[in-house]
Design an enzyme around this catalytic site. Structure first.
Site, PDB file in Angstrom:
ATOM      1  CG  HIS A  17      -3.629  53.412  40.017  1.00  0.00           C
ATOM      2  ND1 HIS A  17      -3.231  54.683  40.361  1.00  0.00           N
ATOM      3  CD2 HIS A  17      -3.438  52.653  41.136  1.00  0.00           C
ATOM      4  CE1 HIS A  17      -2.812  54.690  41.619  1.00  0.00           C
ATOM      5  NE2 HIS A  17      -2.925  53.468  42.106  1.00  0.00           N
TER       6      HIS A  17
ATOM      7  CG  HIS B 297      -0.606  48.507  50.227  1.00  0.00           C
ATOM      8  ND1 HIS B 297      -1.324  49.407  50.990  1.00  0.00           N
ATOM      9  CD2 HIS B 297      -0.589  49.019  48.967  1.00  0.00           C
ATOM     10  CE1 HIS B 297      -1.722  50.409  50.226  1.00  0.00           C
ATOM     11  NE2 HIS B 297      -1.298  50.186  48.991  1.00  0.00           N
TER      12      HIS B 297
END
Length: 728
Positions: free
Chosen positions: A259, A92
């Site tokens: 993920h 992020h």
């Protein structure tokens, strides 16, 4: 009388109604004066690159490895390992990057500041940075927050068995928020279709934005506007990731690779979550999102509202993401917080619980995960990765490195022992200089030949400007080094006047070839150097034409890139849609031209005075695209005079918009009505905007000519060398 009423500081500076409140459409110059020495606590003598080079990086990494599995009661680690949290933090930090203007990214540690520190998508990353504080405190100035955030993401991957592609330091911290346009919405996560929507037409995302909603890094994991449609979500993913410089293969690798680790958090309703850091009380000490749901942490944590663990190996690199993606059929369900997610039909509970080793869960996925299976192009890549784990690992390693280093610019800025040796096309590589450089006498000889070649001051200056002004201080791309102005796509850009450019380059190449052929000992001049040197010669001649003898600084050392070293698609984003310094607009835009000028100046790292003197000088040197007469307020063209300012400020001239174009103006003699000049909004703003007029008055004064020439030469030299990181 209350104590508050007695307070003598009731009208303290900054508390009143601002100019922006009164005049919301006023041109804002503040973005040109961010990150000054006044906000930097390090002092003018601090050199971060030198400090980082002395850092024991291996020691930092050992401390980070230890941190990964040292769970803290105030924010416990999922599965006993902070790896997933730190991967998200690094992702992020870097993931705000967008190609359209090069802004965002990890390069300045902006995740520490508003608005990013309080975006909904960054919920609870405040805890990740607090976990890092003891390490940052230990190593102090030797490692920036910007570098530490990315390094921690790398170490998180390595500590869970993944081999990364490498790491480069060199991201110096800034000390205040960037003023970046993140969208017009007034509500976090506002859906599309509203009055301030970033979408128009057939879901066309506004430039330069990349994220789909205000406060998201990428896409909505529940699907477009929360609609759990994996195929529709794939369209958003493809558009958003492309705007962040990723192709389909890199996109699949990043989503599946990221993920593989960790989990999402949605243990209870979002109504339990408190204010974000910037809105929290002072006693919270910069932490936000305090949850009233049970313990508010660990198994009770609420972040995105989704409750998904993708793999059976959330703290170990594996290929289980694809095994689960293709190994089950999926049915729509909702998280405990009410968010759309998917669960494997009829599956056994094989996924470990993050805190209770006696519990297992059925496999779960996000809508955007299923896009990798149900979008045809993504599925093809995903199945190849599923069948070829080594290809997947290599693709993820490379995509992660690109994600976390994309905004750093050329390899010359990379620092540290883990910089990968392989040169990558997206780094805009430039060959190393492998020959002796020209000296001052050679430069003088070449300038004389350039001035005798028949090329005009206007041609020399506009060509050098076109080459150098592609630079973006945001992601450190562009600039004159590499001489890519002679290559596709730059040679064909409308703003670069392809026919004139080809003729100028042909003449300069002939001068270069003759010079290099006459040298002994291998001395050469690159075309990149000669383009800049020719521009300097043009400025010197223009100053001479105005009665001033100046020598424009010149530092050789540029090299010429090849077409094979140039990614045409990637380079295309540098094409100017507006360059006020050349009075150029590619089309009609909702944003006024003067706002686009300030945006361009900010990308060139210019201050308001630098922007002012540079534009005034380029006008009288005839640098406009298409030899436009707009803003050429002089009868002595190609002489470096302050005539632009003198004539703009002349009260004998009255300005009115033309009938044909409201953005073009005619300046007529007040007494006779005779047409004197034409100008654009970019020209006239230096007389209409109070701050810019004040600067124009400095350069339009009777005693300003010498200062004008000196200041123009200084800022010209600055722009010509913006990409010369080898000179720093």
């Amino acid at each position: 009388m209350s104590n508050e009423a007695k307070c003598p500081f009731h009208q303290a500076a900054g508390n009143g109604t601002s100019n922006r409140d009164w005049w919301p459409n006023q041109l804002d110059l503040s973005i040109l004066h961010r990150h000054s020495s006044l906000s930097d606590p390090m002092g003018k003598d601090f050199n971060y690159a030198q400090a980082f080079e002395k850092l024991d990086l291996a020691a930092v990494k050992r401390d980070l490895h230890a941190l990964m599995t040292t769970s803290q009661d105030w924010w416990p680690a999922d599965f006993g390992h902070y790896g997933g949290l730190f991967i998200r933090m690094a992702w992020h930090s870097a993931g705000t990057y967008r190609t359209a203007d090069g802004r965002g990214g990890a390069g300045e540690g902006q995740q520490r500041f508003a608005p990013l520190n309080s975006w909904p998508d960054n919920a609870n990353l405040d805890k990740a940075r607090r976990l890092l504080w003891p390490i940052k405190q230990k190593y102090g100035r030797a490692i920036s927050w910007a570098d530490l955030l990315i390094l921690t993401g790398n170490v998180a991957l390595e500590s869970m068995g993944f081999k990364t592609f490498g790491f480069a330091g060199g991201r110096a911290d800034t000390w205040e928020p960037e003023d970046v346009y993140w969208g017009s919405e007034k509500i976090w996560l506002e859906l599309s279709g509203g009055p301030n929507s970033r979408y128009s037409g057939d879901r066309q995302l506004e430039n330069p934005l990349a994220a789909v909603q205000m406060g998201l890094i990428y896409v909505n994991p529940e699907g477009p506007d929360g609609n759990p449609d994996p195929v529709a979500a794939a369209r958003d993913i493809r558009d958003t990731f492309a705007r962040m410089a990723m192709n389909d293969e890199e996109t699949v690798a990043l989503i599946a690779g990221g993920h593989t680790f960790g989990k999402t958090h949605g243990a209870g309703p979002a109504s339990n979550v408190g204010a974000e850091p910037e809105a929290a009380g002072i006693e919270a000490q910069g932490l936000g999102w305090k949850s009233a749901y049970r313990t508010g942490k660990g198994a009770d944590a609420i972040t995105s509202g989704l409750e998904v663990t993708w793999t059976t190996t959330p703290t170990q690199w594996s290929h289980n993401f694809f095994e689960n993606l293709f190994g089950y059929e999926w049915e729509l369900t909702k998280s405990p917080a009410g968010a759309h997610q998917w669960v494997a039909k009829g599956a056994d509970a094989v996924i470990p619980d993050a805190f209770d080793p006696s519990k297992k869960h059925r496999p779960t996925m996000l809508t955007t995960d299923l896009s990798l299976r149900f979008d045809p192009a993504y599925e093809k890549i995903s199945r190849r990765f599923h069948e070829n784990p080594e290809q997947f690992a290599d693709a993820f390693a490379r995509a992660w490195f690109k994600l976390t280093h994309r905004d750093m610019g050329p390899r010359a800025r990379y620092l540290g022992p883990e910089v990968p040796a392989e040169v990558l096309l997206w780094q805009d590589p430039i060959p190393a200089v492998d020959h002796p450089l020209i000296d001052a006498a050679d430069a003088a000889e070449l300038k004389a030949k350039v001035l005798a070649s028949g090329l005009t001051v206007s041609q020399l200056v506009s060509t050098a400007w076109a080459a150098a002004s592609t630079f973006r201080g945001s992601d450190k791309r562009g600039g004159a080094n590499g001489a890519r102005i002679r290559l596709a796509p730059q040679k064909d850009w409308e703003a670069n006047q392809p026919e004139q450019l080809a003729a100028v380059l042909e003449t300069l190449e002939a001068i270069r070839t003759a010079f290099n052929g006459a040298q002994r000992g291998g001395k050469q001049v690159s075309l990149a150097d000669l383009i800049v040197l020719a521009g300097c010669a043009g400025v010197e001649q223009a100053a001479k034409n105005a009665g001033h003898a100046v020598t424009v600084p010149f530092a050789p050392g540029r090299a010429d890139a090849s077409q094979e070293q140039t990614d045409v698609e990637s380079m295309a984003v540098l094409e100017p849609v507006a360059d006020g310094f050349r009075n150029y607009l590619k089309g009609k835009y909702r944003v006024p031209a003067e706002v686009l000028l300030v945006d361009k100046a900010q990308l060139l790292t210019l201050s308001a005075p630098e922007m002012t003197v540079l534009l005034g000088g380029l006008r009288v040197l005839g640098a406009n695209v298409g030899q436009s007469r707009h803003g050429v307020f002089t009868a002595r063209e190609q002489a470096l005079t302050n005539d632009f300012f003198v004539n703009l400020l002349d009260m004998g001239t009255e300005w009115k918009p033309t009938a044909a174009d409201a953005d073009v103006f005619e300046g007529r003699d007040r007494a006779t009505g005779a047409l004197k000049w034409t100008g654009t909004r970019v020209d006239l703003v230096f007389g209409s905007h109070s701050q810019l007029r004040a600067l124009a008055e400095v350069y339009g004064s009777a005693d300003a000519q010498e200062k004008f020439v000196r200041d123009f030469v200084a800022v010209w030299n600055k722009v010509m060398n913006l990409d010369r990181f080898d000179l720093a």
